[in-house]
Design a protein around this motif. Structure first.
Motif, mmCIF file in Angstrom:
data_model
loop_
_atom_site.group_PDB
_atom_site.id
_atom_site.type_symbol
_atom_site.label_atom_id
_atom_site.label_comp_id
_atom_site.label_asym_id
_atom_site.label_seq_id
_atom_site.Cartn_x
_atom_site.Cartn_y
_atom_site.Cartn_z
ATOM 1 N N ASN B 58 0.792 -1.106 0.008
ATOM 2 C CA ASN B 58 -0.076 -0.192 0.147
ATOM 3 C C ASN B 58 0.851 1.342 0.054
ATOM 4 O OD1 ASN B 58 -2.350 -1.262 0.195
ATOM 5 N ND2 ASN B 58 -2.487 -1.176 2.361
ATOM 6 N N VAL B 59 1.741 1.391 1.058
ATOM 7 C CA VAL B 59 2.318 2.785 1.201
ATOM 8 C C VAL B 59 3.579 2.606 0.038
ATOM 9 C CG1 VAL B 59 3.934 3.842 2.768
ATOM 10 C CG2 VAL B 59 2.134 2.398 3.750
ATOM 11 N N TYR B 60 4.204 1.573 -0.195
ATOM 12 C CA TYR B 60 5.328 1.951 -1.163
ATOM 13 C C TYR B 60 4.764 1.882 -2.632
ATOM 14 C CZ TYR B 60 7.376 2.034 3.036
ATOM 15 O OH TYR B 60 7.757 2.763 4.389
ATOM 16 N N GLY B 61 3.740 1.071 -2.591
ATOM 17 C CA GLY B 61 3.073 1.149 -4.146
ATOM 18 C C GLY B 61 2.546 2.379 -4.530
ATOM 19 N N ALA B 62 2.066 3.005 -3.373
ATOM 20 C CA ALA B 62 1.548 4.632 -3.683
ATOM 21 C C ALA B 62 2.606 5.433 -3.847
ATOM 22 C CB ALA B 62 0.848 4.843 -2.337
ATOM 23 N N LEU B 63 3.810 4.989 -3.385
ATOM 24 C CA LEU B 63 4.939 5.943 -3.563
ATOM 25 C C LEU B 63 5.472 5.755 -4.878
ATOM 26 C CD1 LEU B 63 7.559 7.800 -2.483
ATOM 27 C CD2 LEU B 63 8.693 5.534 -1.686
ATOM 28 N N GLY B 64 5.398 4.412 -5.268
ATOM 29 C CA GLY B 64 6.071 4.277 -6.469
ATOM 30 C C GLY B 64 5.251 4.573 -7.720
ATOM 31 N N GLY B 65 3.774 4.469 -7.632
ATOM 32 C CA GLY B 65 2.884 5.205 -8.584
ATOM 33 C C GLY B 65 3.190 6.642 -8.672
ATOM 34 N N ARG B 66 3.304 7.360 -7.539
ATOM 35 C CA ARG B 66 3.636 8.860 -7.378
ATOM 36 C C ARG B 66 4.929 9.236 -8.299
ATOM 37 N NH1 ARG B 66 2.609 13.262 -5.077
ATOM 38 N NH2 ARG B 66 0.599 12.498 -4.096
ATOM 39 N N LEU B 67 5.962 8.122 -7.989
ATOM 40 C CA LEU B 67 7.438 8.663 -8.728
ATOM 41 C C LEU B 67 7.248 8.255 -10.026
ATOM 42 C CD1 LEU B 67 9.764 6.968 -6.042
ATOM 43 C CD2 LEU B 67 9.290 9.481 -6.357
ATOM 44 N N SER B 93 5.874 8.463 2.883
ATOM 45 C CA SER B 93 5.819 7.194 2.825
ATOM 46 C C SER B 93 6.366 6.517 4.305
ATOM 47 C CB SER B 93 6.421 6.475 1.625
ATOM 48 O OG SER B 93 7.772 6.918 1.782
ATOM 49 N N PHE B 94 7.621 7.151 4.754
ATOM 50 C CA PHE B 94 7.805 6.627 5.848
ATOM 51 C C PHE B 94 7.037 6.952 7.032
ATOM 52 C CE2 PHE B 94 11.220 6.315 9.368
ATOM 53 C CZ PHE B 94 12.018 5.176 8.688
ATOM 54 N N VAL B 95 6.544 8.290 7.252
ATOM 55 C CA VAL B 95 5.457 7.986 8.225
ATOM 56 C C VAL B 95 4.338 7.418 8.287
ATOM 57 C CG1 VAL B 95 3.634 10.120 9.091
ATOM 58 C CG2 VAL B 95 5.988 10.882 8.527
ATOM 59 N N ASN B 96 3.736 7.286 6.937
ATOM 60 C CA ASN B 96 2.523 6.246 6.723
ATOM 61 C C ASN B 96 2.950 4.747 7.150
ATOM 62 O OD1 ASN B 96 0.573 7.843 5.836
ATOM 63 N ND2 ASN B 96 1.252 7.839 3.698
ATOM 64 N N GLY B 97 4.409 4.351 6.534
ATOM 65 C CA GLY B 97 4.812 3.111 6.798
ATOM 66 C C GLY B 97 5.053 2.544 8.462
ATOM 67 N N LEU B 135 12.886 -1.361 9.578
ATOM 68 C CA LEU B 135 13.792 -2.038 8.595
ATOM 69 C C LEU B 135 13.163 -2.302 7.161
ATOM 70 C CD1 LEU B 135 15.121 -4.793 10.991
ATOM 71 C CD2 LEU B 135 16.301 -2.935 10.185
ATOM 72 N N THR B 136 11.867 -2.733 6.993
ATOM 73 C CA THR B 136 11.443 -2.796 5.606
ATOM 74 C C THR B 136 11.249 -1.445 4.961
ATOM 75 O OG1 THR B 136 10.174 -4.531 6.817
ATOM 76 C CG2 THR B 136 9.675 -4.257 4.624
ATOM 77 N N SER B 137 10.725 -0.607 5.671
ATOM 78 C CA SER B 137 10.663 0.683 4.835
ATOM 79 C C SER B 137 11.689 1.133 4.548
ATOM 80 C CB SER B 137 10.208 1.843 6.043
ATOM 81 O OG SER B 137 8.751 1.682 6.712
ATOM 82 N N THR B 138 12.965 1.383 5.190
ATOM 83 C CA THR B 138 14.153 1.592 4.801
ATOM 84 C C THR B 138 14.546 0.868 3.485
ATOM 85 O OG1 THR B 138 14.716 1.938 7.038
ATOM 86 C CG2 THR B 138 16.491 2.074 5.535
ATOM 87 N N VAL B 139 14.693 -0.578 3.620
ATOM 88 C CA VAL B 139 14.957 -1.171 2.228
ATOM 89 C C VAL B 139 14.069 -0.948 1.270
ATOM 90 C CG1 VAL B 139 14.947 -3.427 1.148
ATOM 91 C CG2 VAL B 139 16.128 -3.148 3.812
ATOM 92 N N LEU B 140 12.598 -0.621 1.449
ATOM 93 C CA LEU B 140 11.765 -0.580 0.306
ATOM 94 C C LEU B 140 11.923 0.919 -0.603
ATOM 95 C CD1 LEU B 140 8.384 -2.088 1.154
ATOM 96 C CD2 LEU B 140 9.892 -2.543 -0.992
ATOM 97 N N ILE B 172 9.701 -10.368 0.181
ATOM 98 C CA ILE B 172 11.086 -10.849 0.776
ATOM 99 C C ILE B 172 11.375 -10.266 2.057
ATOM 100 C CG2 ILE B 172 13.376 -11.444 0.176
ATOM 101 C CD1 ILE B 172 12.615 -11.851 -2.856
ATOM 102 N N PHE B 173 11.705 -9.048 1.945
ATOM 103 C CA PHE B 173 12.323 -8.516 3.104
ATOM 104 C C PHE B 173 11.284 -8.117 4.336
ATOM 105 C CE2 PHE B 173 15.281 -7.099 -0.374
ATOM 106 C CZ PHE B 173 16.502 -7.409 0.538
#
Lengths: 192, 189
Positions: B58-67, B93-97, B135-140, B172-173
């Motif tokens: 959700n969070v990083y998909g939205a970040l990716g879509g935006r980017l 995305s970090f705050v949301n995550g 940890l996952t947020s940082t890697v993602l 994975i992560f």
């Protein structure tokens, strides 16, 4: 296009959080249902351990297909080339490509899981895995397609940036229904 | 582009990435299979797994879509820079995550209480979600930026990359850090 200029151009951290966080909470509540299904299916997963291996991929691939389609749809909106017209062959090409990808990847998933099952020492017949993967996979893909169109159209009508909305909604709906469908189909096929 | 050409280009560009996602998914499936053993130590843990994984998407998909849209529109440059839009999107995305990780722990504990099912302590859920969430947020975030920018510069449509990157890295992560957090909290508790 209606007056969506502001929301489409919004890149402030605060507005992204304010738009998304309430949605994330609602979606999390919905996906808890999937978690509860998974917890109930623990006995099934322990007996057929290869199914536990398939779960994240099944749901993940469904989400992927939906995310690809909605990301494409929202970019078409941003670029101003999207129409929600059934005569738009470009849209049908997108849908057809997603379904063709679904058939391909879910076949590969069944074969991959079968091989992993052989290596790790818990075999289920390849034909059974193919049947489970394709029936649940294609159902999930159809749900992902319908949901991508619905969410993109809704956020367009509401004047919300589809980038903030569609992927979360699609992946969540796929998570819930994907888990339910996968566990349901496995249950029926394996006569659990 | 004709409909046929569009079909072929989507299929051809997306299939390799999906197959990588599939490999990643199977890897995380093997980890999930192992996580089943920890369920007895933390009852209710399995309920949290799909929500946790979904949130990453959700969070990083939205970040990716935006980017991806930002790249298409020329609003952001495909490189690491102190660009205000880029920084905002990453911070959000970090705050949301992290925020949603806390909410998930509380919601799961609540749902288990309502259902009357056996459950680990709230602080145990909170600790597991926070450790794996950060940890996952940082890697993602870094993974997403790296692959999207690299892919864009190599001529790939970022729209076709976002979903698979997010789910593969996230699964994975997400699972790896979840197992790590469960082990860590298991040692402390």
């Amino acid at each position: 296009m209606p007056s969506t200029g502001d929301s489409l151009g919004s890149w402030s951290a605060r507005s992204i959080v304010v738009t998304m966080f309430p949605l994330l909470i609602v979606l999390s509540i919905i996906v808890l249902a999937a978690g509860i299904t998974l917890d109930r299916a623990e006995a099934l997963l322990e007996q057929y351990r290869v199914l536990a291996i398939m779960v994240p991929t099944m749901v993940g691939l469904g989400g992927n297909l939906g995310a690809i389609l909605s990301s494409r749809l929202s970019s078409r909106l941003h670029l101003g080339v999207a129409t929600f017209d059934v005569r738009d062959t470009g849209l049908w090409a997108n849908v057809a490509a997603i379904l063709a990808l679904a058939v391909t990847v879910f076949t590969v998933l069944a074969i991959g899981s079968y091989l992993l099952g052989l290596v790790l020492g818990f075999g289920v017949a390849l034909s059974t895995l193919l049947f489970i993967a394709l029936v649940s996979g294609l159902s999930i893909a159809v749900i992902a397609v319908v949901c991508s169109f619905g969410a993109t159209y809704a956020s367009y009508r509401l004047g919300i940036d589809p980038d903030d909305l569609t992927i979360p909604i699609v992946t969540n709906v796929v998570d819930v229904f994907g888990m339910l469908i996968f566990v349901g189909v496995s249950w029926v096929v394996l006569g659990f | 582009m004709s409909a046929r050409e569009e079909f072929v280009s989507i299929y051809r560009e997306t299939l390799p990435v999906l197959l990588i996602a599939l490999g990643g998914g199977l890897a995380s499936g093997v980890i999930l299979e192992n996580l089943l053993a920890s369920v007895e130590r933390f009852p209710g843990l399995l309920v949290m797994v799909p929500v946790f994984l979904a949130t990453r998407g959700n969070v990083y998909g939205a970040l990716g879509g935006r980017l991806a849209s930002g790249l298409h529109q020329g609003l952001i440059e495909p490189r690491f820079s102190w660009d205000e839009r880029l920084v905002n999107a990453v911070v959000a995305s970090f705050v949301n995550g992290i925020g949603i990780s806390v909410v998930i722990a509380v919601l799961t504990r609540l749902a288990l209480a309502v259902l009357g099912w056996e459950s680990a302590a709230l602080w145990e859920f909170l600790a597991i979600m926070l450790v794996s969430g950060v940890l996952t947020s940082t890697v993602l975030i870094f993974g997403l930026l790296l692959v999207l920018f690299g892919g864009y510069k190599a001529g790939y449509d970022p729209d076709n990359l976002v979903g698979p990157i997010v789910t593969t890295l996230g699964d994975i992560f997400g699972m790896l850090f979840l197992v790590f957090a469960v082990t860590l909290v298991g040692v402390i508790a």
